[in-house]
Design a protein around this motif. Sequence first.
Motif, short mmCIF file in Angstrom:
data_model
loop_
_atom_site.label_atom_id
_atom_site.label_comp_id
_atom_site.label_asym_id
_atom_site.label_seq_id
_atom_site.Cartn_x
_atom_site.Cartn_y
_atom_site.Cartn_z
N ALA A 143 -17.97 -1.44 -2.58
CA ALA A 143 -17.61 -0.19 -1.91
C ALA A 143 -16.97 -0.48 -0.55
CB ALA A 143 -18.83 0.70 -1.77
N TYR A 144 -17.53 -1.44 0.20
CA TYR A 144 -16.90 -1.84 1.47
C TYR A 144 -15.55 -2.51 1.19
CZ TYR A 144 -21.52 -1.64 3.78
OH TYR A 144 -22.73 -1.25 4.29
N CYS A 145 -15.63 -3.43 0.24
CA CYS A 145 -14.48 -4.28 -0.04
C CYS A 145 -13.25 -3.44 -0.41
CB CYS A 145 -14.87 -5.21 -1.19
SG CYS A 145 -13.84 -6.64 -1.38
N GLY A 146 -13.48 -2.42 -1.26
CA GLY A 146 -12.38 -1.57 -1.71
C GLY A 146 -11.75 -0.81 -0.54
N VAL A 147 -12.60 -0.29 0.36
CA VAL A 147 -12.09 0.48 1.50
C VAL A 147 -11.24 -0.41 2.40
CG1 VAL A 147 -12.77 1.66 3.64
CG2 VAL A 147 -13.94 2.19 1.49
N PHE A 148 -11.77 -1.61 2.74
CA PHE A 148 -11.03 -2.50 3.64
C PHE A 148 -9.73 -3.01 2.97
CE2 PHE A 148 -15.38 -3.42 5.61
CZ PHE A 148 -15.16 -2.53 6.66
N ARG A 149 -9.83 -3.33 1.67
CA ARG A 149 -8.63 -3.86 1.00
C ARG A 149 -7.54 -2.79 0.93
NH1 ARG A 149 -10.07 -4.52 -3.68
NH2 ARG A 149 -11.23 -6.43 -3.36
N ARG A 150 -7.94 -1.55 0.57
CA ARG A 150 -6.93 -0.48 0.50
C ARG A 150 -6.29 -0.25 1.86
NH1 ARG A 150 -10.36 1.60 -3.34
NH2 ARG A 150 -11.60 2.78 -1.85
N ALA A 151 -7.10 -0.34 2.93
CA ALA A 151 -6.54 -0.13 4.28
C ALA A 151 -5.51 -1.22 4.61
CB ALA A 151 -7.67 -0.13 5.31
N ILE A 152 -5.82 -2.46 4.24
CA ILE A 152 -4.88 -3.56 4.53
C ILE A 152 -3.60 -3.41 3.69
CG2 ILE A 152 -4.51 -6.05 4.31
CD1 ILE A 152 -7.37 -6.47 5.26
N LEU A 153 -3.77 -3.07 2.41
CA LEU A 153 -2.58 -2.88 1.57
C LEU A 153 -1.70 -1.77 2.15
CD1 LEU A 153 -3.98 -3.11 -2.11
CD2 LEU A 153 -2.83 -4.88 -0.81
N ALA A 154 -2.37 -0.69 2.61
CA ALA A 154 -1.60 0.43 3.19
C ALA A 154 -0.91 -0.01 4.47
CB ALA A 154 -2.52 1.61 3.45
N ASP A 155 -1.59 -0.82 5.31
CA ASP A 155 -0.97 -1.31 6.55
C ASP A 155 0.30 -2.11 6.26
OD1 ASP A 155 -3.11 -0.38 7.95
OD2 ASP A 155 -3.97 -2.35 8.44
N VAL A 156 0.15 -3.05 5.32
CA VAL A 156 1.28 -3.94 5.04
C VAL A 156 2.41 -3.15 4.37
CG1 VAL A 156 2.02 -6.02 3.79
CG2 VAL A 156 -0.18 -5.99 4.96
N ALA A 157 2.03 -2.23 3.47
CA ALA A 157 3.06 -1.41 2.82
C ALA A 157 3.82 -0.60 3.85
CB ALA A 157 2.42 -0.48 1.79
N GLU A 158 3.09 -0.06 4.83
CA GLU A 158 3.75 0.77 5.84
C GLU A 158 4.62 -0.09 6.75
OE1 GLU A 158 0.98 3.52 7.56
OE2 GLU A 158 2.55 4.55 8.68
N SER A 159 4.08 -1.26 7.16
CA SER A 159 4.88 -2.06 8.10
C SER A 159 6.08 -2.70 7.40
CB SER A 159 4.03 -3.09 8.84
OG SER A 159 3.49 -3.98 7.93
N ALA A 160 5.99 -2.92 6.07
CA ALA A 160 7.15 -3.48 5.35
C ALA A 160 8.11 -2.36 4.94
CB ALA A 160 6.67 -4.22 4.10
N ASP A 161 7.76 -1.12 5.29
CA ASP A 161 8.55 0.04 4.89
C ASP A 161 8.71 0.07 3.36
OD1 ASP A 161 9.75 2.37 5.48
OD2 ASP A 161 11.72 1.50 6.01
N ALA A 162 7.61 -0.25 2.66
CA ALA A 162 7.68 -0.34 1.20
C ALA A 162 7.86 1.03 0.57
CB ALA A 162 6.40 -0.99 0.67
#
Length: 316
Positions: A143-162
């Motif tokens: 439950a922790y792992c999923g929240v943190f992983r999704r946040a990181i994926l969203a960060d990288v997606a946003e910064s890469a303008d994906a």
Amino acid sequence: MDCDRCSSAAVAYQAYSGQHLCDEHLSRSVRDRVRSRIREDDLLGEAEADDPQTWLIGLSGGKDSAVLGAILAETLGADRRVELRGIAVHEGIDGYRDESLEAARALAEQADIPLTERSFAETFDVRMDDVVEDDPKQMAACAYCGVFRRAILADVAESADADLLLTGHNLDDECETALMNLFEGDVDQMARHFDASLGPLDERADPGPHVPRAKPLRDVPEKEVALYARLDGLPAHITECPHAAESFRGEIQELMLDVEDRHPGTRHSVMAGYERLARLAAIDREAATTGRCEDCGRPSGNDRCRACELQAALSA
Ligand code: SF4
Ligand SMILES: [Zn+2]
Ligand SMILES: [Zn+2]
């Protein structure tokens, strides 16, 4: 036993289609399903060569994302309408994640996909090995792992303008999620599932500040994904995470595979019916989150996002 499509030896039996397939025809059929899913979900949309889209692929080092990365690279690597990029996340799980990260790097290199790496430690000052030792909320590690992983994926997606965030979920994963939502009677979650990955892009709710997601492997059973990875010699790490303990999902998986065994094709029929239900549930959905977390600025429906909440609980 020979392949039903040629005279080579069969390596797989698809009980749901009644076909025996050789290595070449099994691999071709997996690739064909991924390609038709990309077309059916209209993932390329209006992409143009002079204004290419960025597709960010979550590479975990496991077989599913390895197969997804390899097929996307083979299908779209030379297509100037799309730039493929990869993201790998280190959760801080000693032994397990170090090796799977090696596999993710090897796959990215082989498929010529530039890879970004991020860790829970550098982003949240958290390691999953420590979380399981001292769990302030007494909830499953995942439950922790999923929240943190999704946040990181969203960060990288946003910064890469994906334009799209792609993950390697297969038919079994999606069917388990569908059955969990049905068994829990969670209609709102069905609508969110539709918007997250089931509907064609143009039928989903406006994702607001979120990058739209896609799961092009979602028509392919897990066993066939694993066989594809083995036949293609893809670098993949197959050991299970030592903290895996999603008991309800595990029970559903057992049930699903048992019924599938006795009634081949059940996963496909569940998903066909569920997708129609989820589409109906999605008609009534609330508008997508448009707000942002006051602490970290990530998209969130509340003042403080779940990642910040969990991070605060862990550092308290
Ligand atoms: S099994 Fe759970 S704890 Fe392990 S990597 Fe996956 S989500 Fe994280
Ligand atoms: Zn064949
Ligand atoms: Zn936050």
